[in-house]
Write an enzyme that holds these catalytic residues in place. Structure first.
Site, PDB file in Angstrom:
ATOM      1  N   ASP A  38       0.823  -1.213   0.000  1.00 16.37           N
ATOM      2  CA  ASP A  38       0.000   0.000   0.000  1.00 16.37           C
ATOM      3  C   ASP A  38       0.862   1.270   0.000  1.00 16.37           C
ATOM      4  O   ASP A  38       1.977   1.267   0.521  1.00 16.37           O
ATOM      5  CB  ASP A  38      -0.891  -0.023   1.253  1.00 16.37           C
ATOM      6  CG  ASP A  38      -2.013   0.982   1.161  1.00 16.37           C
ATOM      7  OD1 ASP A  38      -2.321   1.447   0.045  1.00 16.37           O
ATOM      8  OD2 ASP A  38      -2.589   1.318   2.209  1.00 16.37           O
ATOM      9  N   GLY A  39       0.298   2.342  -0.559  1.00 14.07           N
ATOM     10  CA  GLY A  39       0.941   3.656  -0.456  1.00 14.07           C
ATOM     11  C   GLY A  39       1.571   4.168  -1.735  1.00 14.07           C
ATOM     12  O   GLY A  39       2.167   5.241  -1.748  1.00 14.07           O
ATOM     13  N   ASN A  40       1.394   3.414  -2.829  1.00 14.53           N
ATOM     14  CA  ASN A  40       2.000   3.854  -4.103  1.00 14.53           C
ATOM     15  C   ASN A  40       1.468   5.221  -4.532  1.00 14.53           C
ATOM     16  O   ASN A  40       2.222   6.098  -4.963  1.00 14.53           O
ATOM     17  CB  ASN A  40       1.669   2.871  -5.225  1.00 14.53           C
ATOM     18  CG  ASN A  40       2.230   1.499  -4.978  1.00 14.53           C
ATOM     19  OD1 ASN A  40       3.093   1.332  -4.131  1.00 14.53           O
ATOM     20  ND2 ASN A  40       1.743   0.521  -5.704  1.00 14.53           N
ATOM     21  N   GLY A  41       0.132   5.375  -4.420  1.00 14.13           N
ATOM     22  CA  GLY A  41      -0.512   6.609  -4.883  1.00 14.13           C
ATOM     23  C   GLY A  41      -0.040   7.805  -4.061  1.00 14.13           C
ATOM     24  O   GLY A  41       0.354   8.846  -4.625  1.00 14.13           O
ATOM     25  N   ARG A  51      -0.091   8.969 -10.149  1.00 13.12           N
ATOM     26  CA  ARG A  51      -0.156   7.749  -9.337  1.00 13.12           C
ATOM     27  C   ARG A  51       0.538   6.569 -10.021  1.00 13.12           C
ATOM     28  O   ARG A  51       1.123   5.713  -9.365  1.00 13.12           O
ATOM     29  CB  ARG A  51      -1.618   7.389  -9.074  1.00 13.12           C
ATOM     30  CG  ARG A  51      -2.354   8.356  -8.167  1.00 13.12           C
ATOM     31  CD  ARG A  51      -3.835   7.988  -8.070  1.00 13.12           C
ATOM     32  NE  ARG A  51      -4.020   6.621  -7.600  1.00 13.12           N
ATOM     33  CZ  ARG A  51      -3.984   6.254  -6.322  1.00 13.12           C
ATOM     34  NH1 ARG A  51      -3.778   7.166  -5.385  1.00 13.12           N
ATOM     35  NH2 ARG A  51      -4.155   5.001  -5.971  1.00 13.12           N
ATOM     36  N   HIS A  55       2.978   3.315  -8.736  1.00 15.49           N
ATOM     37  CA  HIS A  55       2.836   1.867  -8.964  1.00 15.49           C
ATOM     38  C   HIS A  55       4.105   1.301  -9.595  1.00 15.49           C
ATOM     39  O   HIS A  55       4.543   0.209  -9.257  1.00 15.49           O
ATOM     40  CB  HIS A  55       1.624   1.594  -9.866  1.00 15.49           C
ATOM     41  CG  HIS A  55       0.317   1.946  -9.224  1.00 15.49           C
ATOM     42  ND1 HIS A  55      -0.013   1.558  -7.944  1.00 15.49           N
ATOM     43  CD2 HIS A  55      -0.753   2.662  -9.670  1.00 15.49           C
ATOM     44  CE1 HIS A  55      -1.221   1.994  -7.639  1.00 15.49           C
ATOM     45  NE2 HIS A  55      -1.686   2.685  -8.661  1.00 15.49           N
ATOM     46  N   GLU A  85     -12.000  -5.086  -5.293  1.00 14.39           N
ATOM     47  CA  GLU A  85     -12.563  -3.727  -5.179  1.00 14.39           C
ATOM     48  C   GLU A  85     -11.791  -2.716  -6.043  1.00 14.39           C
ATOM     49  O   GLU A  85     -12.286  -1.619  -6.322  1.00 14.39           O
ATOM     50  CB  GLU A  85     -12.519  -3.243  -3.711  1.00 14.39           C
ATOM     51  CG  GLU A  85     -13.535  -3.925  -2.797  1.00 14.39           C
ATOM     52  CD  GLU A  85     -13.199  -5.382  -2.487  1.00 14.39           C
ATOM     53  OE1 GLU A  85     -12.001  -5.694  -2.321  1.00 14.39           O
ATOM     54  OE2 GLU A  85     -14.122  -6.214  -2.438  1.00 14.39           O
ATOM     55  N   TRP A  87     -11.290  -2.574  -9.084  1.00 17.24           N
ATOM     56  CA  TRP A  87     -11.913  -2.252 -10.389  1.00 17.24           C
ATOM     57  C   TRP A  87     -12.633  -0.925 -10.317  1.00 17.24           C
ATOM     58  O   TRP A  87     -12.943  -0.315 -11.350  1.00 17.24           O
ATOM     59  CB  TRP A  87     -12.908  -3.342 -10.801  1.00 17.24           C
ATOM     60  CG  TRP A  87     -12.302  -4.693 -11.000  1.00 17.24           C
ATOM     61  CD1 TRP A  87     -12.438  -5.771 -10.160  1.00 17.24           C
ATOM     62  CD2 TRP A  87     -11.477  -5.143 -12.082  1.00 17.24           C
ATOM     63  NE1 TRP A  87     -11.747  -6.854 -10.657  1.00 17.24           N
ATOM     64  CE2 TRP A  87     -11.152  -6.501 -11.834  1.00 17.24           C
ATOM     65  CE3 TRP A  87     -10.976  -4.534 -13.239  1.00 17.24           C
ATOM     66  CZ2 TRP A  87     -10.357  -7.249 -12.686  1.00 17.24           C
ATOM     67  CZ3 TRP A  87     -10.175  -5.292 -14.098  1.00 17.24           C
ATOM     68  CH2 TRP A  87      -9.874  -6.621 -13.824  1.00 17.24           C
ATOM     69  N   ARG A  89     -11.493   1.814  -9.396  1.00 12.42           N
ATOM     70  CA  ARG A  89     -10.570   2.930  -9.691  1.00 12.42           C
ATOM     71  C   ARG A  89     -10.772   3.416 -11.127  1.00 12.42           C
ATOM     72  O   ARG A  89     -11.339   2.691 -11.952  1.00 12.42           O
ATOM     73  CB  ARG A  89      -9.132   2.457  -9.488  1.00 12.42           C
ATOM     74  CG  ARG A  89      -8.882   2.137  -8.033  1.00 12.42           C
ATOM     75  CD  ARG A  89      -7.442   1.889  -7.743  1.00 12.42           C
ATOM     76  NE  ARG A  89      -7.305   1.685  -6.307  1.00 12.42           N
ATOM     77  CZ  ARG A  89      -6.202   1.862  -5.618  1.00 12.42           C
ATOM     78  NH1 ARG A  89      -5.108   2.229  -6.235  1.00 12.42           N
ATOM     79  NH2 ARG A  89      -6.176   1.655  -4.319  1.00 12.42           N
ATOM     80  N   LEU A 149      11.372 -20.077  -3.480  1.00  6.71           N
ATOM     81  CA  LEU A 149      10.258 -19.224  -3.049  1.00  6.71           C
ATOM     82  C   LEU A 149       9.066 -19.325  -4.002  1.00  6.71           C
ATOM     83  O   LEU A 149       9.250 -19.311  -5.223  1.00  6.71           O
ATOM     84  CB  LEU A 149      10.744 -17.765  -3.016  1.00  6.71           C
ATOM     85  CG  LEU A 149       9.670 -16.706  -2.751  1.00  6.71           C
ATOM     86  CD1 LEU A 149       9.268 -16.705  -1.279  1.00  6.71           C
ATOM     87  CD2 LEU A 149      10.158 -15.311  -3.144  1.00  6.71           C
ATOM     88  N   ARG A 212      -5.731  -1.816   8.551  1.00  4.77           N
ATOM     89  CA  ARG A 212      -6.898  -2.665   8.264  1.00  4.77           C
ATOM     90  C   ARG A 212      -6.489  -3.810   7.353  1.00  4.77           C
ATOM     91  O   ARG A 212      -5.419  -3.789   6.732  1.00  4.77           O
ATOM     92  CB  ARG A 212      -8.032  -1.844   7.648  1.00  4.77           C
ATOM     93  CG  ARG A 212      -7.640  -1.021   6.464  1.00  4.77           C
ATOM     94  CD  ARG A 212      -8.801  -0.280   5.829  1.00  4.77           C
ATOM     95  NE  ARG A 212      -8.300   0.616   4.809  1.00  4.77           N
ATOM     96  CZ  ARG A 212      -8.044   1.912   4.992  1.00  4.77           C
ATOM     97  NH1 ARG A 212      -8.278   2.477   6.153  1.00  4.77           N
ATOM     98  NH2 ARG A 212      -7.546   2.649   4.012  1.00  4.77           N
TER      99      ARG A 212
HETATM  100  C1  FPP Z   1      -2.224   0.031  -3.290  1.00 11.02           C
HETATM  101  O1  FPP Z   1      -1.644   1.314  -3.184  1.00 11.02           O
HETATM  102  C2  FPP Z   1      -1.554  -0.647  -4.381  1.00 11.02           C
HETATM  103  C3  FPP Z   1      -2.177  -1.244  -5.411  1.00 11.02           C
HETATM  104  C4  FPP Z   1      -3.636  -1.300  -5.567  1.00 11.02           C
HETATM  105  C5  FPP Z   1      -1.399  -1.854  -6.501  1.00 11.02           C
HETATM  106  C6  FPP Z   1      -0.202  -2.618  -6.069  1.00 11.02           C
HETATM  107  C7  FPP Z   1       0.664  -2.790  -7.231  1.00 11.02           C
HETATM  108  C8  FPP Z   1       1.998  -2.731  -7.212  1.00 11.02           C
HETATM  109  C9  FPP Z   1       2.808  -2.604  -5.996  1.00 11.02           C
HETATM  110  C10 FPP Z   1       2.694  -2.798  -8.495  1.00 11.02           C
HETATM  111  C11 FPP Z   1       3.505  -4.010  -8.622  1.00 11.02           C
HETATM  112  C12 FPP Z   1       2.739  -5.230  -8.778  1.00 11.02           C
HETATM  113  C13 FPP Z   1       2.833  -6.041  -9.824  1.00 11.02           C
HETATM  114  C14 FPP Z   1       2.249  -7.377  -9.728  1.00 11.02           C
HETATM  115  C15 FPP Z   1       3.493  -5.657 -11.053  1.00 11.02           C
HETATM  116  P1  FPP Z   1      -2.506   2.582  -3.546  1.00 11.02           P
HETATM  117  O2  FPP Z   1      -2.282   2.921  -4.953  1.00 11.02           O
HETATM  118  O3  FPP Z   1      -3.918   2.338  -3.146  1.00 11.02           O
HETATM  119  O4  FPP Z   1      -1.838   3.673  -2.648  1.00 11.02           O
HETATM  120  P2  FPP Z   1      -2.587   4.853  -1.921  1.00 11.02           P
HETATM  121  O5  FPP Z   1      -3.366   4.229  -0.791  1.00 11.02           O
HETATM  122  O6  FPP Z   1      -1.460   5.692  -1.441  1.00 11.02           O
HETATM  123  O7  FPP Z   1      -3.458   5.544  -2.922  1.00 11.02           O
END
Ligand code: FPP
Length: 261
Positions: A38-41, A51, A55, A85, A87, A89, A149, A212
């Site tokens: 989590d946290g990419n965005g 965003r 990712h 869920e 989808w 987005r 792994l 959560r």
């Molecule tokens: C949630 O962070 C992240 C996701 C829904 C996507 C996760 C995907 C990756 C880490 C990319 C790599 C994966 C593969 C299989 C290539 P968020 O975007 O909801 O972050 P936010 O809560 O800060 O908005």
């Protein structure tokens, strides 16, 4: 000057990592680690970037984490990459994530294979775009006999959906006379989940500050140790994984019982 400061940071990170590596008990590495990536965005937004770049950076973190898990002898790494869920987005973000999955599988497959990593996926894969399904099929085929792994990608995955699918499967088997109602127990339910044959995760890691489960592995996390961190997934380094493992090894796990003193 900037290069000197960066070098100093890198040296400090390596020193931290070496110290943590020495603290890890190699005989008690968790067999199964689950991660909510989590946290990419937020990571991207804080840098004024789209965003999608978050990712992309998250995919690079995944690459490093898989490598370290492999080196440490972790048997299963389950990563939440796309939920049932997600989808909801915007369409362009969904498409980007699906393309990124294909790109990741194509780009990483040789290295994963050379490191004896087996690729697996859990979720309703039949509902993914066909290109993603094909890339997954190629990855399963190429790495299916690997014994290191297992990288378990949770894709179009939802814990409630998984349990619902298990219930449907069990009811169908009862209706066909293959099993009796009295034979339904937690072992049978476990065997009917997407994760059949895998041990439950011992450690769940959730970076980026939220506390959560987000519909992830609802059944399997019953006695899992949680390790939460404020670090955004793209900033998650080898040392953070080592901190989580060292922290896990210091926990007292009682599974509802008492520890004999
Ligand atoms: C949630 O962070 C992240 C996701 C829904 C996507 C996760 C995907 C990756 C880490 C990319 C790599 C994966 C593969 C299989 C290539 P968020 O975007 O909801 O972050 P936010 O809560 O800060 O908005």
């Amino acid at each position: 000057m900037l290069r000197r400061i960066t070098n100093l940071f890198n040296r400090k990170e390596m020193a931290d990592e070496n110290m943590l590596l020495q603290s890890v008990d190699r005989n008690r590495i968790p067999k199964h680690i689950a991660i909510i990536m989590d946290g990419n965005g937020r990571w991207a937004r804080r840098r004024g970037m789209p965003r999608s770049l978050g990712h992309r950076a998250g995919a690079e973190t995944l690459r490093n984490v898989v490598k370290l898990c492999s080196e440490l002898g972790v048997q299963y790494l389950t990563c939440y990459a796309f939920s049932t869920e997600n989808w909801k987005r915007p369409q362009d973000e969904v498409s980007f994530l699906m393309d990124l999955l294909v790109e990741y599988l194509e780009k990483e497959i040789e290295e994963l294979h050379n490191n004896n990593v087996r690729i697996n996926a859990i979720g309703r894969l039949d509902e993914l775009p066909s290109q993603a399904q094909q890339a997954l099929a190629r990855a399963f085929h190429k790495t299916g006999n690997n014994t290191g792994l297992t990288l378990n990608l949770a894709l179009n995955y939802g814990g409630r959906r998984e349990i619902t699918d298990a219930v449907i499967e069990i009811v169908n088997r009862v209706n066909k006379g293959e099993i009796k109602c009295e034979e339904i127990n937690d072992v049978l339910i476990g065997q009917s989940l997407y994760t059949a044959g895998m041990p439950d995760p011992e450690l769940l890691i959730r970076p980026s500050g939220d506390c959560r489960i987000s519909n992830f592995l609802l059944w399997q996390l019953a006695y899992t140790e949680f390790w939460l961190s404020d670090v955004m997934w793209p900033d998650f380094q080898r040392q953070h994984l080592l901190e989580a493992i060292v922290g896990f090894q210091q926990r007292e796990r009682r599974f509802g019982g008492l520890i004999k003193k």
